[in-house]
Design an enzyme around this catalytic site. Structure first.
Site, short mmCIF file in Angstrom:
data_model
loop_
_atom_site.label_atom_id
_atom_site.label_comp_id
_atom_site.label_asym_id
_atom_site.label_seq_id
_atom_site.Cartn_x
_atom_site.Cartn_y
_atom_site.Cartn_z
N GLY A 1 42.27 -3.99 -0.11
CA GLY A 1 41.28 -3.48 -1.06
C GLY A 1 40.74 -4.56 -1.97
NE ARG B 1 42.65 3.57 6.30
CZ ARG B 1 43.25 4.26 5.33
NH1 ARG B 1 44.29 5.04 5.63
NH2 ARG B 1 42.86 4.17 4.09
CB SER B 2 45.07 -1.99 6.84
OG SER B 2 44.06 -1.16 6.32
CB CYS C 1 39.29 -1.53 -15.31
SG CYS C 1 38.42 -0.01 -14.88
CD GLN D 1 34.33 2.70 -17.04
OE1 GLN D 1 34.53 3.46 -17.97
NE2 GLN D 1 35.09 2.71 -15.95
N GLY E 1 34.55 -0.54 -9.91
CA GLY E 1 35.64 0.28 -10.43
C GLY E 1 35.94 1.47 -9.53
N PRO F 1 15.65 7.49 3.17
CG PRO F 1 16.56 8.98 4.71
CD PRO F 1 15.59 7.85 4.61
CE LYS G 1 42.35 7.75 -15.05
NZ LYS G 1 41.76 7.10 -13.84
CG HIS H 1 34.26 -2.05 -16.26
ND1 HIS H 1 33.50 -1.94 -15.11
CD2 HIS H 1 35.38 -1.30 -16.04
CE1 HIS H 1 34.14 -1.17 -14.24
NE2 HIS H 1 35.28 -0.78 -14.77
CG ASN I 1 35.37 -4.10 -12.87
OD1 ASN I 1 34.38 -4.84 -12.90
ND2 ASN I 1 35.64 -3.33 -11.84
#
Length: 343
Positions: free
Chosen positions: A12, A39-40, A130, A157, A161, A182, A214, A242, A315
């Site tokens: 990620g 899967r990774s 963050c 933000q 994020g 579209p 948060k 951010h 962030n």
């Protein structure tokens, strides 16, 4: 002898940034392991000049691992972090899963480093949201000087994020606008290209969103439970970085000039505040930087002892990956953990 580090969620945005920062800062590692879902498995990620192949989190043995940097989401963390901690590996978790647990310290090293001592209760340390991380870095030195009573925060933000899907949606929608294709909304509730959305995370019963809550809860836990906090969180069409507009009411007198001097000397802060065109920081300029930047410092004449600030930070770094690595450095530098293989 260095420390064996696992990065869970290594494919990620934040996981990859964690690997980058571990290398950049020369963290004392003996081995780094990249983990993700099944899967990774086999996906390649970079760690400095090395390439790591991703392994499966679900069957990984943490018994000889010292620290797990967890960036695989709240659901995964709730399932795996206690199991990992029980194997003697300290989990530094980037999700919201453990932030509000009284047995789990919520740490920003520049702000509340001493709170880390309670990590042994669960072997889990929480990384803040963050938006909260950059906010409290700027607030802490001002609170120490003049004692904050109340904060009003409006966040701006970036889409990162919301992860890679958020960044892809902004890119695809922006391109669609220019070629008259579209537009579709999948990650965000409304179009994000050339728009702003006053809605991040789910709505709660009182009308606030979970993201706004948060900021309230985490600022109180990290900084001071007596501070009153209100927040409006807004998603903006920016890829990384951010920004926050912050109005602060203090118990004691403080001038804008005093605030500038205090923040210039504060750890993690950098003041860019000239009263001229371009004399301030923007999200675009902060991308890739470690500091929390403070601009537009000025007095608020509508309340006694009031200030306004503009706070900007990357962030993915201070808001997530960098703060996690700084927590790991805090553990090592204070001698709170020892490398298992060395032992």
């Amino acid at each position: 002898m260095g420390f064996k580090i696992a990065v869970a969620g290594a494919t990620g945005n934040v996981g990859r940034e964690m690997l980058n920062i571990l290398s950049e800062r020369g963290f004392p590692v003996s081995e780094v392991v990249a983990l993700a879902s099944s899967r990774s498995v086999g996906t390649e990620v970079s760690f400095g000049d090395k390439t790591l192949k991703v392994k499966n989190l679900e069957n990984y043995d943490f018994s000889d691992t010292d620290i797990c940097l967890m960036s695989a989401g709240g659901t995964v963390s709730q399932k795996w972090s206690p199991k990992i901690g029980a194997q003697g590996c300290v989990v530094i978790d980037n999700s919201s899963a453990w932030r509000y647990d009284s047995d789990v310290p919520l740490i920003v090293p520049e702000v509340n480093p001493d709170a880390i001592s309670t990590f042994t209760r669960r072997n889990i340390i929480a990384n803040p949201n963050c938006s909260t991380a950059q906010l409290v870095v700027a607030l802490k030195p001002l609170h120490d000087h003049a004692k904050i009573k109340r904060i009003v925060v409006s966040t701006y933000q970036s889409v990162s994020g919301a992860g890679k899907d958020g960044m892809d949606e902004l890119f695809n929608q922006t391109r669609a606008v220019f070629v008259a294709d579209p537009l579709s909304n999948k990650k965000f509730p409304k179009r994000i290209a050339f728009n702003v959305i006053p809605h991040i995370d789910v709505f709660m019963e009182d009308g606030y969103t979970k993201e706004e809550w948060k900021v309230l809860a985490e600022t109180k836990k990290i900084l001071d439970p007596k501070i009153r906090v209100t927040c409006t969180a807004v998603r903006v069409p920016v890829f990384i970085g951010h920004a926050e507009s912050v109005n602060i009411e203090f118990e004691n007198e403080i001038s804008a000039e005093e605030a500038r001097d205090i923040l210039r000397d504060a750890p993690g802060c950098q003041v860019i505040d000239k009263h001229e065109d371009g004399g301030y920081m923007t999200p675009y300029e902060c991308a890739g930087e470690d500091a929390t930047f403070i601009s537009r410092i000025r007095e608020d004449a509508t309340v006694e002892n009031g200030l306004n600030l503009w706070i900007v930070s990357d962030n993915l770094r201070k808001g997530a990956a960098l703060n996690a690595i700084q927590i790991a450095e805090l553990l090592v530098n204070r001698g709170l953990i020892k490398a298992k293989l060395a032992a």
